[in-house]
Design a protein around this motif. Structure first.
Motif, PDB file in Angstrom:
ATOM      1  N   ILE A 129      -7.904   4.659   3.785  1.00 15.05           N
ATOM      2  CA  ILE A 129      -6.635   4.052   3.364  1.00 15.05           C
ATOM      3  C   ILE A 129      -5.818   3.624   4.579  1.00 15.05           C
ATOM      4  O   ILE A 129      -5.093   2.634   4.535  1.00 15.05           O
ATOM      5  CB  ILE A 129      -5.838   5.021   2.443  1.00 15.05           C
ATOM      6  N   PHE A 130      -5.990   4.341   5.677  1.00 13.00           N
ATOM      7  CA  PHE A 130      -5.299   3.912   6.892  1.00 13.00           C
ATOM      8  C   PHE A 130      -5.822   2.535   7.328  1.00 13.00           C
ATOM      9  O   PHE A 130      -5.058   1.637   7.689  1.00 13.00           O
ATOM     10  CB  PHE A 130      -5.511   4.924   8.025  1.00 13.00           C
ATOM     11  N   ILE A 131      -7.148   2.453   7.289  1.00 13.51           N
ATOM     12  CA  ILE A 131      -7.738   1.150   7.644  1.00 13.51           C
ATOM     13  C   ILE A 131      -7.242   0.063   6.680  1.00 13.51           C
ATOM     14  O   ILE A 131      -6.913  -1.057   7.081  1.00 13.51           O
ATOM     15  CB  ILE A 131      -9.283   1.233   7.603  1.00 13.51           C
ATOM     16  N   GLY A 132      -7.127   0.421   5.405  1.00 21.16           N
ATOM     17  CA  GLY A 132      -6.592  -0.536   4.414  1.00 21.16           C
ATOM     18  C   GLY A 132      -5.200  -0.985   4.791  1.00 21.16           C
ATOM     19  O   GLY A 132      -4.868  -2.171   4.739  1.00 21.16           O
ATOM     20  N   GLY A 133      -4.373  -0.008   5.181  1.00 23.58           N
ATOM     21  CA  GLY A 133      -3.003  -0.338   5.571  1.00 23.58           C
ATOM     22  C   GLY A 133      -2.985  -1.184   6.822  1.00 23.58           C
ATOM     23  O   GLY A 133      -2.255  -2.176   6.917  1.00 23.58           O
ATOM     24  N   LEU A 134      -3.810  -0.797   7.781  1.00 21.23           N
ATOM     25  CA  LEU A 134      -3.915  -1.568   9.026  1.00 21.23           C
ATOM     26  C   LEU A 134      -4.345  -2.994   8.708  1.00 21.23           C
ATOM     27  O   LEU A 134      -3.792  -3.971   9.220  1.00 21.23           O
ATOM     28  CB  LEU A 134      -4.950  -0.903   9.938  1.00 21.23           C
ATOM     29  N   SER A 135      -5.309  -3.047   7.803  1.00 25.38           N
ATOM     30  CA  SER A 135      -5.838  -4.338   7.383  1.00 25.38           C
ATOM     31  C   SER A 135      -4.737  -5.209   6.768  1.00 25.38           C
ATOM     32  O   SER A 135      -4.538  -6.360   7.151  1.00 25.38           O
ATOM     33  CB  SER A 135      -6.960  -4.072   6.377  1.00 25.38           C
ATOM     34  N   LEU A 192       0.810  -1.216   0.000  1.00 27.09           N
ATOM     35  CA  LEU A 192       0.000   0.000   0.000  1.00 27.09           C
ATOM     36  C   LEU A 192       0.847   1.271   0.000  1.00 27.09           C
ATOM     37  O   LEU A 192       0.640   2.189  -0.790  1.00 27.09           O
ATOM     38  CB  LEU A 192      -0.908  -0.011   1.227  1.00 27.09           C
ATOM     39  N   TYR A 193       1.833   1.289   0.929  1.00 27.59           N
ATOM     40  CA  TYR A 193       2.598   2.513   1.097  1.00 27.59           C
ATOM     41  C   TYR A 193       3.938   2.452   0.381  1.00 27.59           C
ATOM     42  O   TYR A 193       4.311   3.374  -0.330  1.00 27.59           O
ATOM     43  CB  TYR A 193       2.842   2.786   2.584  1.00 27.59           C
ATOM     44  N   GLY A 194       4.639   1.326   0.594  1.00 26.10           N
ATOM     45  CA  GLY A 194       6.017   1.240   0.147  1.00 26.10           C
ATOM     46  C   GLY A 194       6.179   1.279  -1.354  1.00 26.10           C
ATOM     47  O   GLY A 194       7.149   1.840  -1.881  1.00 26.10           O
ATOM     48  N   ASN A 195       5.225   0.710  -2.082  1.00 24.42           N
ATOM     49  CA  ASN A 195       5.344   0.704  -3.530  1.00 24.42           C
ATOM     50  C   ASN A 195       5.407   2.116  -4.088  1.00 24.42           C
ATOM     51  O   ASN A 195       6.190   2.414  -4.981  1.00 24.42           O
ATOM     52  CB  ASN A 195       4.140  -0.016  -4.152  1.00 24.42           C
ATOM     53  N   VAL A 196       4.540   2.925  -3.537  1.00 20.58           N
ATOM     54  CA  VAL A 196       4.512   4.310  -4.018  1.00 20.58           C
ATOM     55  C   VAL A 196       5.840   4.983  -3.697  1.00 20.58           C
ATOM     56  O   VAL A 196       6.437   5.682  -4.531  1.00 20.58           O
ATOM     57  CB  VAL A 196       3.326   5.071  -3.389  1.00 20.58           C
ATOM     58  N   GLY A 197       6.329   4.747  -2.473  1.00 22.36           N
ATOM     59  CA  GLY A 197       7.609   5.317  -2.097  1.00 22.36           C
ATOM     60  C   GLY A 197       8.708   4.812  -3.022  1.00 22.36           C
ATOM     61  O   GLY A 197       9.569   5.567  -3.484  1.00 22.36           O
ATOM     62  N   ASP A 198       8.654   3.528  -3.296  1.00 23.44           N
ATOM     63  CA  ASP A 198       9.649   2.920  -4.162  1.00 23.44           C
ATOM     64  C   ASP A 198       9.559   3.512  -5.566  1.00 23.44           C
ATOM     65  O   ASP A 198      10.576   3.876  -6.172  1.00 23.44           O
ATOM     66  CB  ASP A 198       9.386   1.413  -4.219  1.00 23.44           C
ATOM     67  N   ALA A 199       8.300   3.655  -6.052  1.00 24.37           N
ATOM     68  CA  ALA A 199       8.108   4.204  -7.390  1.00 24.37           C
ATOM     69  C   ALA A 199       8.567   5.644  -7.456  1.00 24.37           C
ATOM     70  O   ALA A 199       9.062   6.107  -8.494  1.00 24.37           O
ATOM     71  CB  ALA A 199       6.638   4.093  -7.787  1.00 24.37           C
TER      72      ALA A 199
END
Lengths: 68, 1206
Positions: free
Chosen positions: B340-346, B56-63
């Motif tokens: 999206i936070f809930i998505g990440g938590l999930s 969720l988060y890291g891919n965007v950071g990586d991209a």
């Protein structure tokens, strides 16, 4: 026994798809699309990789669904 | 405001509660038997546990930093899933069969169930996964901190270092630990399945997909005007380099990413858990391998636009790793941000839960329990072992999460999410040689894995883990730049001076080199143990089996079941089994067989092949047992071969035994044994029998010879060739005690001599002959005893020669069986021979040995006992006084000793009656009376055998008068062949058989020309099975007609013509050719009743005797005649006649008309008379009285001097 041949054939076809995918996803084919140009407003490599990916998924789905 | 701490926490906990509810519901459904996760789509969605908070988060950071290169991590799984049928299905099947429940278990099982390997894999997995778990904690706690600071947008670096107790990460870790414990370790499941967990993962996968998709749509179409806009602005802003690999990522790194992802999708413990362990049905894989990639494609399609958008809109204001969250925050989209936070938590929760459950299973099953068991800890003796295991797992979960937190807290989070994730990827990639190699390469060994894994792991730790510590300040930076202790060559990221690679590629190169190198090299050098080899074969060949998915859960088709039954039971047997099935039978062979039917088949089969084998076979068929199909085929092959062999043997035995014992002849039975066994069982057979057996006597101990050993006579020799130098037929062989034959006789057991050349005992019997037999090519022998009723009749020797295999142990029982059967037949034959011999002897002793001398007829006779036993036929020729003869022919019902004995009695009776000289009808009357009385006595004594039914014919021929009187009691009428060649069957009244009573018998009297042949016979001569009696009579008539033959010739001719091929009844034949006493041998005088006449007769007689040359008899004859005539004058009445017959004897007869019989008496000294008959008795050889129609005759016989026999 026919069942097993079917499975073997399935495994073979899927392995061929994997080989094709691997071939498309690595140089030198990949390099041909590794440009900054855009196509339909989208980056060429972006389009290429997603196209390859979609085709692979489509092939797998078709092969699997046709196997009984 | 939505984004307040309390709200965020409340919603988060509420969401976790929802996940728990889903899981609870799923488990309730599973318990009710309506599994929610037995569904291909749910399976595919559960695979998305691959998509963690990183996705969720890291891919965007990586991209945002390396551009489109992040995609490599996602293409890999697609490629691997395309290979799924080659790799995943194989692993799934092995795991199912071997009850493998974790990755560590799998490696351990593959390499000979090595506990050491399992522990090692567990340690590597835990160490390798800890950074990954810390990454999830970091993502969740960072985003929480950022979110609750809304509307401020914070970068993680600004969050600083909170004190331990105020650190969100710690609480997240503890919360998730509690959650995981609740989820995964409430109870134990032997399959380590967690239905609820899988359902929850499938559920949250939708949440995280929708969340990311929502953000992507919002960024692309809300913040920008579509893809074109985003990418155009990015190009204009100089971010075009993100659209290529060039300048961001080397191609080598790209390829490594793809490969790493390919391996990780299988080897990450959580992926292993959902893909392999939680798999319910192999067929679900088919949907998973395309639905999961499709999910990933959808999930990543907005990553690049979001990254570019974040760079354009937020730039350095936020960490690119948080763009997904901070972009909505920056735009004021609070709900989306919370979503999206809930998505990440999930995503984080799902990953951590599944991962820690998988790891805790490994820790408890592969690390702690083996140690406890090995250490024989008291803990393992607790009653509540399940509680112990659960406790270990719970502790492991808490420990792993705390380790993750510690890593997160220590390394501080200086590095991007993606690079931490790759560290874990690289760690689990170390398992690849062991697992993939183990799947396809049989020769991989435990030591190879051990060396490779340790080397790869050490290399991974040195080149990836330690540098991550150095980067976060745990180790001095000089460690990276100058190498440990300043050793330049050992710089972790440029090991041995290898430069030009990014850290991941570098680490992968070195670890792969030492791992694969160590695995292959050591495997090739060290020999695997037997257990390892067995496991290796089972694992590698699992797909070689011809089974489909259907065989998974005890499923098979009716057709397959029937085919299997046919293999073992034959077509008919299989049909019988199917018919005997009480349930309804599916119509089509394609239909699935019900468990009942399978059970039925197994039960029936176990009757044939034994329960264990049946179980094995059926299990193999329905695919529930860990047995390779080629083993099954082999087993089936062996079993059916065995069945076939046994069937052949039974068939042989059946054929052989029905061929032996067709006759009741000892020698012939022995020959039949040799014929039956050659060539199907042996090349040659010889039979040796004890001497008495051949004679029909009881075999005794007389077979043994002094000094031990046995002596027997060769009774039969048979074989494929004739010229074998065996002992020949009839030879008496002495077997030395050490010979197989003697040992068989002694032990009563069949003896196998597989190599005659190695049997000195056999050779010792006759060294030279043994050598010739060996030279002839005969090489192996079975000696089998011929036992009957506990005594040994002899031995049968079965020989095999060149061209045949030597006898084996298996053949022994067959030979013994065959010999035992032959022995019974031999014994029957022997006993029959004996009884038959006795009956024949008895009968012969009862029949006339030589016919008495008489001149009335020329006689010839034949007696032929029936083949199946002696009968009761008899005949007799009895000389009667007055140149007469009685001919007797009789037949007693039945055969055997009883008939023979009865015949003897009747014959004696007839003899006795005949001495009274009654006419034939009278004699038969006496006989009839005797039989009736005897039978009455017998019946009173309880005997069931009777004489009644016996027949008899009695004829008296007078050679003086040529008259013949005949009477019969149920006997066939005699034939009379006239001298002129005509033949007639005499019309004698038939009469009833003896013992019936009733009408008196009648005699006929006829006058026979000289030379007539009277033919008496029994029914055996003319009666034939299936043939009219008239045919026999006609044949007899034809034979008798024509040329006059002597009685002997007649007998021969009749038997030639009439003797049947199979003589079922005995035959007696008597042929008498009549003679006539010549006129010159007869002298007659009428005597008037005047004493002076006596004198005249005496003179005449004397003169006649002189004429006949019998002067020597003149005195006695005169004396006799004067006595008899005087008597007749004194007591008799009517005219008196005197007759002299000069035949073999000199017979004097005195006729008178009185019926008073004279009787002999001893006169007192003073008596005047009464001495006449006494005198006659003294002077004659024989004297007597007989009655004629009109009076009586007193006769006296004197021997004629010079005549033999007198």
């Amino acid at each position: 026994m026919a069942e097993s041949r079917d499975n073997g054939q399935l495994a073979g076809r899927l392995a061929a798809v994997a080989a094709l995918g691997f071939l498309l996803a690595i140089p030198p084919l990949l390099t041909q699309f590794d440009r900054r140009d855009r196509i339909f407003g989208l980056p060429v490599l972006y389009v290429y990789l997603y196209l390859v990916w979609a085709v692979l998924i489509g092939l797998i789905a078709v092969i699997v669904s046709r196997s009984r | 405001m939505l984004l307040r701490t309390g709200v965020i926490v409340g919603i988060s906990v509420g969401y976790l509660g929802l996940l728990f509810a889903v899981a609870f519901y799923a488990e309730r459904r599973a318990d009710a038997g309506r599994s929610l996760i037995n569904n291909a789509t749910v399976y595919a969605l559960s695979l998305t546990v691959y998509e963690t908070a990183w996705a969720l988060y890291g891919n965007v950071g990586d991209a945002a930093t390396t551009g489109i290169g992040f995609l490599g991590i996602y293409l890999g799984p697609t490629l691997m899933f395309a290979l799924g049928y080659l790799v995943l299905r194989r692993i799934i099947r092995i795991s199912r069969r071997n009850r493998v429940t974790s990755l560590a278990d799998f490696v351990s099982a593959r390499y000979g169930k090595s506990a050491l390997l399992g522990g090692l894999v567990t340690v590597i997995a835990v160490v390798g996964i800890v950074p990954y778990i810390s990454l999830q904690l970091k993502a969740v706690s960072n985003t929480f901190e950022i979110l609750r600071r809304y509307p401020e947008i914070t970068s993680p670096a600004q969050l600083g270092h909170a004190p331990l107790l105020e650190d969100t990460g710690l609480y997240v870790a503890l919360l998730l630990a509690a959650f995981t414990i609740l989820f995964g370790t409430r109870h134990l499941d032997t399959a380590e399945r967690h239905e609820g967990l899988v359902a929850a993962v499938a559920f949250e996968s939708v949440v995280k997909l929708v969340a990311l998709f929502a953000v992507g749509v919002s960024v692309t179409f809300w913040m920008f005007h579509g893809f074109d806009d985003v990418f155009t602005q990015a190009t204009n802003a100089g971010l075009g380099r993100l659209f290529t690999l060039q300048g961001n990522l080397s191609y080598g790194t790209w390829v490594w990413l793809v490969v790493l992802a390919m391996l990780s999708i299988v080897l990450l413990p959580r992926q292993w858990q959902v893909t392999i362990v939680e798999n319910v049905d192999e067929r679900h894989l088919k949907r998973g391998i395309w639905l999961f990639p499709l999910y990933q494609l959808t999930n990543t399609v907005f990553v690049l636009p979001i990254a570019v958008g974040g760079l354009l809109l937020l730039g350095k204001a936020a960490d690119p790793d948080t763009y997904v969250l901070t972009l909505p925050m920056a735009e004021g989209q609070q709900a989306l941000a919370l979503f999206i936070f809930i998505g990440g938590l999930s995503a984080g929760t799902a990953m951590i839960t599944v991962e820690t459950i998988a790891l805790s299973t490994m820790v408890s099953n592969s690390l702690v329990m083996p140690l406890l068991l090995r250490g024989k800890s008291r803990l393992t003796h607790r009653d509540d072992a399940a509680g112990l295991v659960l406790g270990i797992r719970r502790a492991a979960i808490v420990l792993i999460l705390l380790l993750g937190y510690a890593y997160f807290r220590l390394t501080g989070g200086g590095r991007g999410l993606a690079s931490i994730g790759l560290v874990s990827f690289a760690a689990v990639a170390q398992f690849a040689p062991a697992i993939l190699g183990g799947l396809f390469w049989k020769n991989g060994t435990r030591w190879g894995v051990l060396v490779g894994l340790v080397a790869g792991f050490v290399m991974w730790a040195y080149t990836l883990l330690l540098p991550s510590f150095a980067e976060s300040g745990l180790l001095p930076v000089s460690f990276l730049d100058e190498g440990p202790f300043g050793i330049w060559l050992l710089r972790p990221q440029q090991l041995f001076g290898l430069t030009g690679l990014d850290p991941v590629s570098h680490a992968m190169f070195w670890s792969a080199l030492v791992n694969i190198g160590g695995y292959v090299t050591v495997s090739l050098v060290v020999r695997p143990s037997a257990a390892e080899r067995a496991q290796a074969v089972q694992f590698v060949d699992i797909l070689a089996e011809p089974v489909g998915e259907r065989r998974w859960q005890a499923r098979t088709t009716v057709g397959a079941l029937q085919m299997m039954l046919e293999r073992f039971l034959g077509r008919e047997g299989a049909e019988r089994v199917v018919r005997s099935y009480s349930g309804t039978m599916p119509e089509s062979p394609e239909a699935a067989a019900s468990p009942d039917l399978i059970h039925h088949a197994e039960a029936q089969l176990s009757g044939s092949v034994g329960a264990a084998s049946a179980r094995l076979v059926v299990d193999a068929l329905v695919g529930e047992e860990q047995i390779r199909p080629d083993e099954v085929m082999e087993m089936i092959g062996e079993a059916s071969q065995r069945v076939e062999l046994i069937r052949q043997r039974l068939e042989f035995l059946y054929d052989a035994t029905s061929a032996i014992g067709t006759t009741l002849d000892v020698t012939h039975t022995a020959e039949e044994l040799t014929q039956a066994a050659v060539p199907r069982f042996a090349d040659y057979v010889t039979v040796d029998l004890a001497e008495p057996v051949l004679r029909g006597d009881e075999p005794g101990m007389n077979g043994s010879v002094s000094g031990g050993g046995t002596r027997m006579r060769r009774a039969a020799v048979g074989g494929i060739r004739e010229d074998v130098p065996f002992f020949s037929l009839g030879e008496l062989i002495t077997f030395v005690p050490s010979s197989p034959t003697a040992r068989t006789v002694e032990s009563g057991q069949a003896i196998l001599v597989p190599r005659l050349r190695d049997s000195p005992g056999w050779q010792e019997v006759d060294q030279a002959r043994a050598q010739r037999i060996l030279d002839f090519g005969i090489h192996s022998l079975i000696t089998a005893p011929l036992p009957a009723r506990g005594v040994l009749l002899g031995v049968a020797n079965f020989w095999r020669a060149d061209g045949s295999d030597p006898f084996e142990q298996d053949d022994l029982s067959l030979a013994a069986e065959l010999a035992a059967h032959a022995a019974v037949s031999l014994d029957n034959a022997r006993r029959y021979t004996r009884e038959h011999g006795m009956a024949v002897a008895l009968q012969r002793s009862l029949l006339p040995r030589a016919l008495p001398e008489q001149n009335a007829v020329d006689v010839a006779y034949r007696y032929l006992p029936a083949q199946e036993g002696v009968g009761g036929d008899w005949f007799d020729v009895i000389p009667l006084p007055g140149a007469r003869v009685a001919l007797v022919m009789g037949d007693v019902v039945g055969h055997g000793l009883h008939a023979a004995a009865t015949m003897g009695r009747l014959r004696t009776a007839v003899h006795n009656f005949s001495s009274l000289d009654p006419p034939p009808d009278e004699l038969l009357g006496h006989l009839d009376e005797l039989v009736t009385l005897t039978d009455q006595e017998a019946a009173a004594a309880g005997s069931e055998t009777t004489i009644t039914g016996a027949t008899c014919l009695y004829a008296i021929y007078d050679s003086v008068s040529r008259s013949c009187a005949i009477a019969r009691a149920g006997h066939p009428a005699p034939a009379l062949a006239h001298p002129d060649g005509t033949v007639e069957f005499l019309d004698v009244p038939s009469g009833l058989p003896l013992g019936i009573g009733g009408l008196p018998f009648e005699s006929i009297e006829l006058r026979l020309p000289e030379g007539s042949r009277l033919v008496l016979f029994t029914d055996g001569l003319i009666e034939r099975r299936g043939q009219d009696i008239d045919i026999g009579l006609r044949l007899l008539r034809e034979t008798l007609s024509g040329a006059d033959q002597s009685p002997e010739q007649t007998c021969d001719a009749v038997l030639d013509a009439l003797l049947p091929e199979v003589q079922s009844d005995d035959i007696a034949l008597l042929v008498a050719r009549t003679r006539v006493l010549g006129a010159g041998q007869i002298a007659e005088w009428d005597v008037e009743s005047d004493p002076a006449a006596v004198h005249r007769v005496r003179a005449a007689v004397s003169a006649r005797l002189v004429e006949w040359g019998l002067e020597s008899l003149a005195d006695t004859t005169e004396l006799i005649l004067s006595e008899l005539i005087t008597n007749a004058m004194r007591y008799g009445v009517g005219p008196i006649k005197v007759r002299l017959l000069h035949d073999r004897l000199l017979t004097c007869e005195v006729y008178d008309r009185s019926l008073t019989s004279p009787h002999l008496r001893y006169a007192a000294t003073m008596d005047e008379g009464g001495r006449g008959l006494f005198l006659v008795a003294q002077l004659t050889a024989r004297w007597g009285t007989r009655y004629t129609e009109d009076g009586k005759v007193i006769w006296a016989e004197q021997a004629v001097p010079g005549t033999p026999g007198s």
